[in-house]
Design an enzyme around this catalytic site. Sequence first.
Site, PDB file in Angstrom:
ATOM      1  N   GLU A   1       0.853  -1.193   0.000  1.00 54.70           N
ATOM      2  CA  GLU A   1       0.000   0.000   0.000  1.00 54.70           C
ATOM      3  C   GLU A   1       0.887   1.241   0.000  1.00 54.70           C
ATOM      4  O   GLU A   1       2.040   1.203   0.416  1.00 54.70           O
ATOM      5  CB  GLU A   1      -0.930   0.010   1.214  1.00 54.70           C
ATOM      6  CG  GLU A   1      -0.219   0.129   2.557  1.00 54.70           C
ATOM      7  CD  GLU A   1      -1.207   0.255   3.704  1.00 54.70           C
ATOM      8  OE1 GLU A   1      -2.394   0.481   3.451  1.00 54.70           O
ATOM      9  OE2 GLU A   1      -0.775   0.126   4.853  1.00 54.70           O
ATOM     10  N   HIS A   2       0.341   2.317  -0.485  1.00 53.97           N
ATOM     11  CA  HIS A   2       1.057   3.586  -0.530  1.00 53.97           C
ATOM     12  C   HIS A   2       0.313   4.598   0.336  1.00 53.97           C
ATOM     13  O   HIS A   2      -0.913   4.516   0.499  1.00 53.97           O
ATOM     14  CB  HIS A   2       1.141   4.093  -1.976  1.00 53.97           C
ATOM     15  CG  HIS A   2       2.023   3.263  -2.849  1.00 53.97           C
ATOM     16  ND1 HIS A   2       3.279   3.657  -3.248  1.00 53.97           N
ATOM     17  CD2 HIS A   2       1.821   2.037  -3.405  1.00 53.97           C
ATOM     18  CE1 HIS A   2       3.813   2.723  -4.006  1.00 53.97           C
ATOM     19  NE2 HIS A   2       2.943   1.729  -4.121  1.00 53.97           N
ATOM     20  N   PRO A   3       1.023   5.568   0.899  1.00 56.53           N
ATOM     21  CA  PRO A   3       0.393   6.541   1.791  1.00 56.53           C
ATOM     22  C   PRO A   3      -0.385   7.602   1.023  1.00 56.53           C
ATOM     23  O   PRO A   3       0.124   8.687   0.713  1.00 56.53           O
ATOM     24  CB  PRO A   3       1.584   7.142   2.547  1.00 56.53           C
ATOM     25  CG  PRO A   3       2.726   7.020   1.591  1.00 56.53           C
ATOM     26  CD  PRO A   3       2.486   5.755   0.825  1.00 56.53           C
TER      27      PRO A   3
ATOM     28  N   THR B   1       2.168   9.737  -3.133  1.00 57.76           N
ATOM     29  CA  THR B   1       2.125   8.304  -2.837  1.00 57.76           C
ATOM     30  C   THR B   1       3.451   7.625  -3.166  1.00 57.76           C
ATOM     31  O   THR B   1       3.644   6.457  -2.883  1.00 57.76           O
ATOM     32  CB  THR B   1       1.022   7.615  -3.660  1.00 57.76           C
ATOM     33  OG1 THR B   1       1.279   7.816  -5.055  1.00 57.76           O
ATOM     34  CG2 THR B   1      -0.355   8.170  -3.293  1.00 57.76           C
TER      35      THR B   1
END
Length: 210
Positions: free
Chosen positions: A77-79, A85
Amino acid sequence: MTETDDPRFLNPQPRIHPSAHLKGVKLGKYAEVGERVILRDVTMGDFSYIERHSEGIYADIGRFCSIAPNVRINALEHPMERVTTHKISYRPNEFFKFQGIDADFRARRQGKRVSIGHDVWIGHGAVIMPAITIGHGAVIGANAVVTKDVAPYMIVAGNPARPIRPRFCQEIAISLIKLAWWDWPHTVLFDAIADIQSLGIEDFLAKWER
């Protein structure tokens, strides 16, 4: 006599393809890791195997699991809440000197482990998202994207994955979980193989329930 000395059994050591990359991985007896598989911080139980070009991170995989090629377990997952991201925000060390990784983001990822029960079949190209639990005996269809927990002995498919049908009726599923054949000594499993091959599920349970 140990299992290694028993002429009925092959060498119980895990089989790891030389092109696989493993870090912080614990494998059970007879486990198999295929060509160019990448695993990080993963446990995998006895007799489970993962085929070529699959990846997994922060996951616990039970016994007798069959994982097809090109599967992704605990997809990155990416922020999305940050200004970007891109990994520059959590792995700046790949671009700049004297910069470490973002420990808080790593801890967030580590806290979203995937849990896969025993006797789970994951089809070709399936993606398992973070923090997912897959119950014993479940089947994940090819190219499915699993975004929600999967109940024991449920077949799911699609993007996002949705229940298709149970493998067995609830009564049989409960009986199988109670039987917990995946925990039997390997000598007992050896004796049961002929019945696994030839008996219907009801007859197998009637013979082997204890």
